[in-house]
Design an enzyme around this catalytic site. Structure first.
Site, PDB file in Angstrom:
ATOM      1  N   LYS A 117      -7.349   1.483  -3.337  1.00  0.00           N
ATOM      2  CA  LYS A 117      -7.058   1.115  -1.943  1.00  0.00           C
ATOM      3  C   LYS A 117      -7.316   2.304  -1.031  1.00  0.00           C
ATOM      4  CE  LYS A 117      -5.598  -1.203   1.634  1.00  0.00           C
ATOM      5  NZ  LYS A 117      -4.315  -1.909   1.777  1.00  0.00           N
ATOM      6  N   THR A 124       0.868  -1.173   0.000  1.00  0.00           N
ATOM      7  CA  THR A 124       0.000   0.000   0.000  1.00  0.00           C
ATOM      8  C   THR A 124       0.903   1.221   0.000  1.00  0.00           C
ATOM      9  OG1 THR A 124      -1.822  -1.100   1.149  1.00  0.00           O
ATOM     10  CG2 THR A 124      -1.763   1.293   1.269  1.00  0.00           C
ATOM     11  N   LYS A 179      -0.497   5.431   8.421  1.00  0.00           N
ATOM     12  CA  LYS A 179       0.325   5.539   7.211  1.00  0.00           C
ATOM     13  C   LYS A 179      -0.560   5.609   5.980  1.00  0.00           C
ATOM     14  CE  LYS A 179       1.884   2.186   4.884  1.00  0.00           C
ATOM     15  NZ  LYS A 179       1.558   1.476   3.604  1.00  0.00           N
TER      16      LYS A 179
END
Length: 300
Positions: free
Chosen positions: A185, A110, A253
């Site tokens: 995502k 990711t 994050k």
């Protein structure tokens, strides 16, 4: 990997593949590739983790990404962030320096859409192919080989990688050009952030009202309020258990990537920005490694 592997594998031609990064996601993902009959070479920054993998699965370990990918048809990767990704892809010991012409690099990290586009361009300049393919489903999904994979890149590259990647996937879907997987995502994480905060407030409210919240969730879980988070995290939130799952540090994050992208594209994300700060509060409580459902701790 679970001691009894429930995954059944579609019949596909065994391929020579590499897997870079053996964290909580990569370790079982690479394992599924080996169990599906592929010839797997792994690389991990910590050689001990690579040895643990080769002790458990049929395959080899290499000391650098460049050596791991030599002769491979496909290279899969799952590391921490943009800089980690660049460190295994670029440079004299990076994957692009060792991949054979026409090979496909499939990145499950990711990361930002920008780094996906950057590395796709670097791959094409060397006659290689790159697909950004972040995953959803968490550690359990990786262990069970049932991840949802969101892909961006060239259609031919995607189609060639799909039969191999289905070893650890329940769905492997192309959503657009390079970077589209990472953007999808981000959409996923926006949805999760809002859902978990709403569920946290609902449970905390119900407990203050003196309701049996397990019973309440059982009832409302059959109606319009139902969600994956309610089904899979409701009971553990009620019990105050958070020592598992997708860590708050990782979510922050990811939400940082989301908010940076929103600045670039002009999207307004007031709830996401607020929940990101709530996760900062959880970190201050010492919950950086708690599951994302620990948002409810702020309300106790």
């Amino acid at each position: 990997m679970p001691s009894t592997n429930p995954k059944t594998y579609d019949s596909t031609t065994p391929r020579k593949v590499a897997f870079l990064g053996l964290g909580v996601m990569g370790f079982p993902m690479a394992g599924h590739l080996a169990l599906a009959g592929h010839d797997v070479t792994v690389y991990n920054r910590s050689a001990a983790k690579a040895k643990a993998w080769t002790d458990e699965f049929k395959g080899r370990a290499a000391p650098t990404p460049r050596e791991a990918v030599a002769g491979c048809d496909f290279v899969f990767c799952c590391v921490g962030n943009d800089d980690d990704l660049r460190s295994v892809v670029l440079g004299d010991d990076g994957a692009l320096a060792g991949m054979k012409a026409g090979a496909v690099f499939v990145d499950h990290t990711t990361a930002s859409a920008n780094v996906a586009r950057e590395l796709s361009a670097a791959a094409k300049a060397k006659g290689l192919q790159f697909v950004d393919a972040p995953v959803s489903g968490g550690q359990a999904g990786a262990q069970n080989g049932m991840l949802t994979v969101m892909c961006g890149g060239d259609a031919a590259s995607f189609e060639s990688a799909k039969p191999v990647a289905m070893a650890f996937s329940r769905a492997f879907t192309l959503l657009g050009a390079s970077g589209a997987g990472q953007l999808a995502k981000m959409v996923n994480q926006i949805c999760i952030a809002g859902l978990v905060q709403g569920l946290s407030e609902a449970i905390a409210f119900g407990q203050k009202a003196g309701l049996d919240m397990e019973q309440v969730l059982e009832v409302i879980g059959k109606g319009a309020a139902q969600s994956w988070q309610m089904d899979n995290r409701g009971k553990t939130m009620i019990a105050g258990k958070f020592d598992f799952g997708f860590a708050v540090d990782w979510m922050r994050k990811d939400l940082g990537l989301v908010l940076d992208e929103a600045k670039r594209n002009g999207a307004r994300l007031p709830v996401t920005a607020l929940v990101d700060q709530f996760y900062a509060d959880v970190q201050q409580l010492g919950g950086g490694r708690w599951d994302t459902s620990s948002l409810i701790k702020r309300l106790k």
